[in-house]
Design a protein around this motif. Structure first.
Motif, mmCIF file in Angstrom:
data_model
loop_
_atom_site.group_PDB
_atom_site.id
_atom_site.type_symbol
_atom_site.label_atom_id
_atom_site.label_comp_id
_atom_site.label_asym_id
_atom_site.label_seq_id
_atom_site.Cartn_x
_atom_site.Cartn_y
_atom_site.Cartn_z
ATOM 1 N N LEU A 136 10.201 39.114 68.658
ATOM 2 C CA LEU A 136 10.596 39.779 67.417
ATOM 3 C C LEU A 136 10.636 38.766 66.280
ATOM 4 O O LEU A 136 11.115 37.647 66.463
ATOM 5 C CB LEU A 136 11.981 40.422 67.548
ATOM 6 N N THR A 137 10.135 39.165 65.130
ATOM 7 C CA THR A 137 10.243 38.350 63.922
ATOM 8 C C THR A 137 10.971 39.167 62.862
ATOM 9 O O THR A 137 10.552 40.280 62.532
ATOM 10 C CB THR A 137 8.868 37.924 63.397
ATOM 11 N N ALA A 138 12.062 38.625 62.353
ATOM 12 C CA ALA A 138 12.841 39.297 61.315
ATOM 13 C C ALA A 138 12.594 38.625 59.972
ATOM 14 O O ALA A 138 12.447 37.400 59.888
ATOM 15 C CB ALA A 138 14.325 39.264 61.649
ATOM 16 N N VAL A 139 12.546 39.430 58.942
ATOM 17 C CA VAL A 139 12.387 38.957 57.565
ATOM 18 C C VAL A 139 13.570 39.475 56.758
ATOM 19 O O VAL A 139 14.003 40.618 56.929
ATOM 20 C CB VAL A 139 11.072 39.459 56.942
ATOM 21 N N GLY A 140 14.106 38.622 55.907
ATOM 22 C CA GLY A 140 15.218 39.032 55.066
ATOM 23 C C GLY A 140 15.125 38.425 53.682
ATOM 24 O O GLY A 140 14.203 37.646 53.388
ATOM 25 N N GLU A 141 16.077 38.778 52.853
ATOM 26 C CA GLU A 141 16.093 38.300 51.468
ATOM 27 C C GLU A 141 17.477 37.761 51.117
ATOM 28 O O GLU A 141 18.481 38.213 51.667
ATOM 29 C CB GLU A 141 15.730 39.424 50.499
ATOM 30 N N CYS A 142 17.504 36.820 50.211
ATOM 31 C CA CYS A 142 18.773 36.279 49.727
ATOM 32 C C CYS A 142 18.563 35.671 48.350
ATOM 33 O O CYS A 142 17.595 34.932 48.135
ATOM 34 C CB CYS A 142 19.311 35.225 50.691
ATOM 35 N N GLU A 143 19.469 35.973 47.447
ATOM 36 C CA GLU A 143 19.422 35.316 46.145
ATOM 37 C C GLU A 143 19.553 33.811 46.356
ATOM 38 O O GLU A 143 20.381 33.374 47.165
ATOM 39 C CB GLU A 143 20.569 35.805 45.261
ATOM 40 N N PRO A 144 18.749 33.017 45.672
ATOM 41 C CA PRO A 144 18.824 31.558 45.864
ATOM 42 C C PRO A 144 20.238 31.001 45.750
ATOM 43 O O PRO A 144 20.624 30.111 46.517
ATOM 44 C CB PRO A 144 17.916 31.018 44.757
ATOM 45 N N ALA A 145 21.025 31.531 44.842
ATOM 46 C CA ALA A 145 22.383 31.021 44.633
ATOM 47 C C ALA A 145 23.322 31.404 45.765
ATOM 48 O O ALA A 145 24.394 30.810 45.920
ATOM 49 C CB ALA A 145 22.939 31.539 43.309
ATOM 50 N N ARG A 146 22.943 32.403 46.582
ATOM 51 C CA ARG A 146 23.809 32.865 47.667
ATOM 52 C C ARG A 146 23.364 32.368 49.038
ATOM 53 O O ARG A 146 24.045 32.603 50.031
ATOM 54 C CB ARG A 146 23.889 34.393 47.673
ATOM 55 N N LEU A 147 22.223 31.710 49.105
ATOM 56 C CA LEU A 147 21.738 31.213 50.378
ATOM 57 C C LEU A 147 22.655 30.106 50.887
ATOM 58 O O LEU A 147 22.989 29.177 50.157
ATOM 59 C CB LEU A 147 20.311 30.679 50.230
ATOM 60 N N VAL A 148 23.086 30.206 52.149
ATOM 61 C CA VAL A 148 24.028 29.242 52.723
ATOM 62 C C VAL A 148 23.430 28.661 53.997
ATOM 63 O O VAL A 148 22.980 29.398 54.875
ATOM 64 C CB VAL A 148 25.383 29.900 53.041
ATOM 65 N N SER A 149 23.433 27.349 54.101
ATOM 66 C CA SER A 149 22.951 26.675 55.308
ATOM 67 C C SER A 149 24.141 26.096 56.068
ATOM 68 O O SER A 149 25.299 26.290 55.693
ATOM 69 C CB SER A 149 21.965 25.569 54.946
ATOM 70 N N ARG A 150 23.868 25.347 57.134
ATOM 71 C CA ARG A 150 24.940 24.697 57.885
ATOM 72 C C ARG A 150 25.521 23.502 57.126
ATOM 73 O O ARG A 150 26.635 23.064 57.411
ATOM 74 C CB ARG A 150 24.411 24.225 59.238
ATOM 75 N N LYS A 151 24.771 23.018 56.179
ATOM 76 C CA LYS A 151 25.182 21.836 55.429
ATOM 77 C C LYS A 151 25.853 22.245 54.129
ATOM 78 O O LYS A 151 25.351 23.114 53.422
ATOM 79 C CB LYS A 151 23.954 20.969 55.126
ATOM 80 N N GLY A 152 26.996 21.628 53.830
ATOM 81 C CA GLY A 152 27.605 21.891 52.537
ATOM 82 C C GLY A 152 29.116 21.973 52.525
ATOM 83 O O GLY A 152 29.730 22.022 51.462
ATOM 84 N N THR A 153 29.742 21.981 53.693
ATOM 85 C CA THR A 153 31.195 22.070 53.705
ATOM 86 C C THR A 153 31.834 20.745 53.310
ATOM 87 O O THR A 153 31.215 19.684 53.415
ATOM 88 C CB THR A 153 31.695 22.503 55.097
ATOM 89 N N ALA A 154 33.085 20.818 52.868
ATOM 90 C CA ALA A 154 33.813 19.631 52.404
ATOM 91 C C ALA A 154 35.181 19.565 53.074
ATOM 92 O O ALA A 154 35.659 20.551 53.658
ATOM 93 C CB ALA A 154 33.961 19.673 50.882
ATOM 94 N N GLU A 155 35.815 18.414 52.978
ATOM 95 C CA GLU A 155 37.131 18.220 53.595
ATOM 96 C C GLU A 155 38.143 19.246 53.090
ATOM 97 O O GLU A 155 38.119 19.634 51.921
ATOM 98 C CB GLU A 155 37.652 16.816 53.296
ATOM 99 N N ASN A 156 38.999 19.690 54.011
ATOM 100 C CA ASN A 156 40.096 20.627 53.757
ATOM 101 C C ASN A 156 39.641 22.070 53.543
ATOM 102 O O ASN A 156 40.484 22.946 53.292
ATOM 103 C CB ASN A 156 40.951 20.179 52.563
ATOM 104 N N GLU A 157 38.354 22.333 53.656
ATOM 105 C CA GLU A 157 37.920 23.719 53.586
ATOM 106 C C GLU A 157 38.265 24.447 54.880
ATOM 107 O O GLU A 157 38.416 23.829 55.946
ATOM 108 C CB GLU A 157 36.424 23.798 53.289
#
Length: 323
Positions: free
Chosen positions: A124-145
């Motif tokens: 199966l191959t799934a395709v989706g959409e996301c506004e660039p500003a709302r796209l979230v990856s595994r990278k990006g969290t900060a201390e105390n979050e």
């Protein structure tokens, strides 16, 4: 066949019925994921109904998109099937796929059937959409979050243990009937997990943008390790905050399985894990079925589980998830 898969999304121009599908996304990012499912490797037809299998396969592949805060829109299907399976069996599989696509508002835009030597193979191959500003990856969290998860854990693993137990009983005595009294929820979590589109939609309604996010398919430990490794951070997760039903807890106890270990490493949950800023604490309270289980720390602090008696246990992810 095209009539079996109605079109819901405006980005789908041409679906099943032509040489190829045509998709016309807006200015949003296009997000894709592909999964291959092989009989006797990823599923066991001894106890997995084909309709449930089709449903679960769709949940699995679109969960990768949801794990990046994207909305799934289209799906293509490739099935390799041998003469062990008649038309009715193929239709049962497709009915399950169609049911999950309807639940998630996903258009099936491609379907190819071919011959396999013996086993059932599905891609199966799934395709989706996301506004660039709302796209979230595994990278990006900060201390105390704050570390958040959807749903509950270990129920799917408990369901698998029950199914495997009854399979062994059946192999010894085919006349024995399986005993799943009162375990319906555990079996459903294993055989027919639901895609957590509701969580992604709720985050949008509450204007919460996660700082890091991932699909939880191999247990809580693997998911948080993926986020921490990608973000170069550590974490603290509280054992008493791990969401689990009483049914899963008691069943695992009866099976002599430590419930915390099952939640951390059991897998097959297909929930979402994400981190949020402290400022979103009040907002996240408005999102149903979300639990805060810990917080992000500096990398040097490492990744630890804080037990009920306040001991720190280092978290290790098992298998492929730690890579």
């Amino acid at each position: 066949m095209a009539k079996c898969f109605p079109i819901e999304n405006s980005s789908t121009v041409i679906g099943i019925g032509d040489d190829a599908a045509v998709i016309a996304p807006s200015q949003e990012n296009v997000v894709t994921s592909t999964k291959v499912f092989m009989e006797n490797v990823h599923f066991d037809l001894t106890y997995v109904p084909l309709c449930h299998l089709g449903y679960k396969m769709v949940t699995v592949v679109i969960s990768d998109l949801l794990g990046m805060n994207a909305i799934p829109t289209q799906l293509t299907i490739n099935i390799g099937v041998s003469n062990r399976f008649d038309l009715k069996a193929v239709n049962e599989l497709l009915d399950g796929i169609e049911a999950c696509c309807e639940t998630a508002h996903v258009d099936v835009v491609g379907l190819d059937l071919s011959t396999s030597r013996r086993d059932l193979i599905v891609s199966l191959t799934a395709v989706g959409e996301c506004e660039p500003a709302r796209l979230v990856s595994r990278k990006g969290t900060a201390e105390n979050e704050l570390i958040c998860v959807s749903g509950d854990f270990a129920a799917a693993y408990a369901g698998l243990l029950l199914l495997e137990r009854e399979k062994k009983v059946f192999e010894v005595n085919p006349n024995m009937q399986p005993d799943f009294t009162g375990k319906d929820y555990l079996l459903r979590r294993q055989l027919k997990p639901e895609p957590r589109l509701d969580i992604v939609e709720a985050l949008r309604r509450e204007d919460i943008l996660p700082t890091a996010m991932t699909n939880v398919c191999d247990g809580i430990a693997a998911a948080i390790m993926l986020i921490c490794q990608a973000s170069d951070k550590g974490c603290a997760i509280f054992e008493e905050k791990l969401p689990m039903t009483e049914l899963a807890f008691t069943t695992l106890k009866d099976l002599d399985i430590v419930h915390t270990v099952a939640a951390l490493n059991g897998g097959d949950d297909y929930e979402l894990m994400f981190t949020i800023k402290q400022s979103d604490f009040e907002k996240i309270k408005n999102v149903d079925n979300v639990s805060i289980i810990g917080y992000i720390k500096e990398k040097e602090a490492g990744c630890h589980l804080i037990t009920g008696d306040n001991c720190q246990v280092e978290i290790h992810a098992q298998g492929f998830a730690q890579k």
